[in-house]
Design a protein around this motif. Structure first.
Motif, PDB file in Angstrom:
ATOM      1  N   TYR A   1      -4.005   1.980 -13.209  1.00 57.66           N
ATOM      2  CA  TYR A   1      -4.048   3.418 -13.437  1.00 57.66           C
ATOM      3  C   TYR A   1      -3.051   4.090 -12.502  1.00 57.66           C
ATOM      4  O   TYR A   1      -2.753   3.584 -11.427  1.00 57.66           O
TER       5      TYR A   1
ATOM      6  N   LEU B   1      -7.117  10.169 -13.372  1.00 60.45           N
ATOM      7  CA  LEU B   1      -6.477   8.861 -13.460  1.00 60.45           C
ATOM      8  C   LEU B   1      -6.174   8.565 -14.921  1.00 60.45           C
ATOM      9  O   LEU B   1      -7.000   8.805 -15.795  1.00 60.45           O
TER      10      LEU B   1
ATOM     11  N   ARG C   1       0.826  -1.204   0.000  1.00 65.50           N
ATOM     12  CA  ARG C   1       0.000   0.000   0.000  1.00 65.50           C
ATOM     13  C   ARG C   1       0.860   1.254   0.000  1.00 65.50           C
ATOM     14  O   ARG C   1       0.460   2.284  -0.535  1.00 65.50           O
TER      15      ARG C   1
ATOM     16  N   GLY D   1      -9.362  -0.577  -6.519  1.00 66.48           N
ATOM     17  CA  GLY D   1      -8.767  -0.933  -5.248  1.00 66.48           C
ATOM     18  C   GLY D   1      -8.447   0.317  -4.446  1.00 66.48           C
ATOM     19  O   GLY D   1      -8.759   1.436  -4.854  1.00 66.48           O
ATOM     20  N   GLU D   2      -7.785   0.110  -3.300  1.00 66.95           N
ATOM     21  CA  GLU D   2      -7.538   1.195  -2.370  1.00 66.95           C
ATOM     22  C   GLU D   2      -6.309   2.026  -2.715  1.00 66.95           C
ATOM     23  O   GLU D   2      -6.096   3.072  -2.120  1.00 66.95           O
TER      24      GLU D   2
ATOM     25  N   TRP E   1       0.653   3.827  -2.742  1.00 64.72           N
ATOM     26  CA  TRP E   1       1.393   5.086  -2.793  1.00 64.72           C
ATOM     27  C   TRP E   1       2.863   4.775  -2.985  1.00 64.72           C
ATOM     28  O   TRP E   1       3.484   4.150  -2.135  1.00 64.72           O
TER      29      TRP E   1
ATOM     30  N   GLN F   1      -2.535   8.004 -10.639  1.00 64.00           N
ATOM     31  CA  GLN F   1      -3.245   9.239 -10.329  1.00 64.00           C
ATOM     32  C   GLN F   1      -2.250  10.319  -9.971  1.00 64.00           C
ATOM     33  O   GLN F   1      -1.428  10.145  -9.065  1.00 64.00           O
TER      34      GLN F   1
ATOM     35  N   PHE G   1      -3.533   2.739  -8.885  1.00 69.13           N
ATOM     36  CA  PHE G   1      -4.785   2.056  -8.595  1.00 69.13           C
ATOM     37  C   PHE G   1      -4.971   0.888  -9.547  1.00 69.13           C
ATOM     38  O   PHE G   1      -4.835   1.020 -10.762  1.00 69.13           O
TER      39      PHE G   1
END
Lengths: 114, 113
Positions: free
Chosen positions: A35, A43, A9, A106-107, A110, A37, A90
């Motif tokens: 994707y 996105l 994550r 999804g969440e 980073w 962002q 993402f």
């Protein structure tokens, strides 16, 4: 809940190192997407897959590769990370609902490249 | 080229006031249209979608959107904004036979108490 798990994550990596992000789905969907962002760009599609071993490029594919050896897993690899690849990534799947397909996300992962 | 435009980068409204977020698209044929919301540090949540039929579509959290073919627009509305609506909102489109979304740049909504 779209049944999508992204890992890691959060990650900080150095310029020039390889990085792999993993997307895992639990619902056996055929289409999967990656994707990125960035502020002001919304996105943008990097790569997508329409089945095992079937992938294609999106709008911003340079510097990225993908693999899909199993229906449930879609991997995004940065072969040699650069600072311009610092972003939020993402994964998404396409689920058929009624008249058409809808994409669920999804969440996010980073990634910071220093 | 196909594109989606959200003209407003930032919007600030007072709690309880009405809201309209603008979205314009440029496609050869009428695309399928979507609105997503993203809270800080979170993924994107689907608010609503338009495929065909009634041009006013209802979504979750009290949001609605109206498709106007003549204006190539799909604006998102809410009659009374709550502080929890503060987030970033994305309009997206795809071709009817396609599987890939094109996104607008997003509109960040701030809500004043």
């Amino acid at each position: 809940d779209a049944g999508i798990t992204q890992s890691p994550r959060h990650k900080v990596t150095e310029t020039g190192t390889p990085v792999t992000l993993r997307c895992h789905q639990t619902e056996n969907h055929r289409y999967m997407y990656w994707y990125r962002q960035d502020p002001g760009h919304g996105l943008r599609l990097i790569h997508y897959s329409y089945g095992v071993k079937d992938t294609d490029k999106g709008e911003v594919s340079d510097g990225y590769s993908v693999s899909r050896s199993k229906t449930e897993d879609f991997l995004l690899t940065l072969e040699s990370a650069t600072s311009s690849q610092t972003s939020v990534y993402f994964c998404a799947i396409s689920r058929t609902l009624g008249a058409g397909n809808t994409i669920y996300f999804g969440e996010g992962s980073w990634l910071t490249v220093v | 080229a196909q594109s989606v435009t959200q003209p407003d980068i930032h919007i600030t409204v007072s709690e309880g006031a009405s809201l309209e977020l603008r979205c314009n698209y440029s496609y050869g044929a009428t695309p399928y249209l979507f609105w997503y919301v993203q809270s800080p540090g979170q993924g994107l949540q689907l608010l609503l979608k338009y495929f065909s039929g009634d041009t006013l579509v209802q979504g979750i959290k009290g949001f609605e959107a109206e498709f106007k073919r003549s204006q190539s627009s799909f604006n998102l509305r809410k009659p009374s904004v709550h502080w929890s609506d503060a987030a970033e909102y994305f309009c997206a489109a795809r071709q009817e036979a396609g599987n890939m979304l094109t996104f607008g740049g997003g509109t960040r909504l701030m809500v004043k108490p």
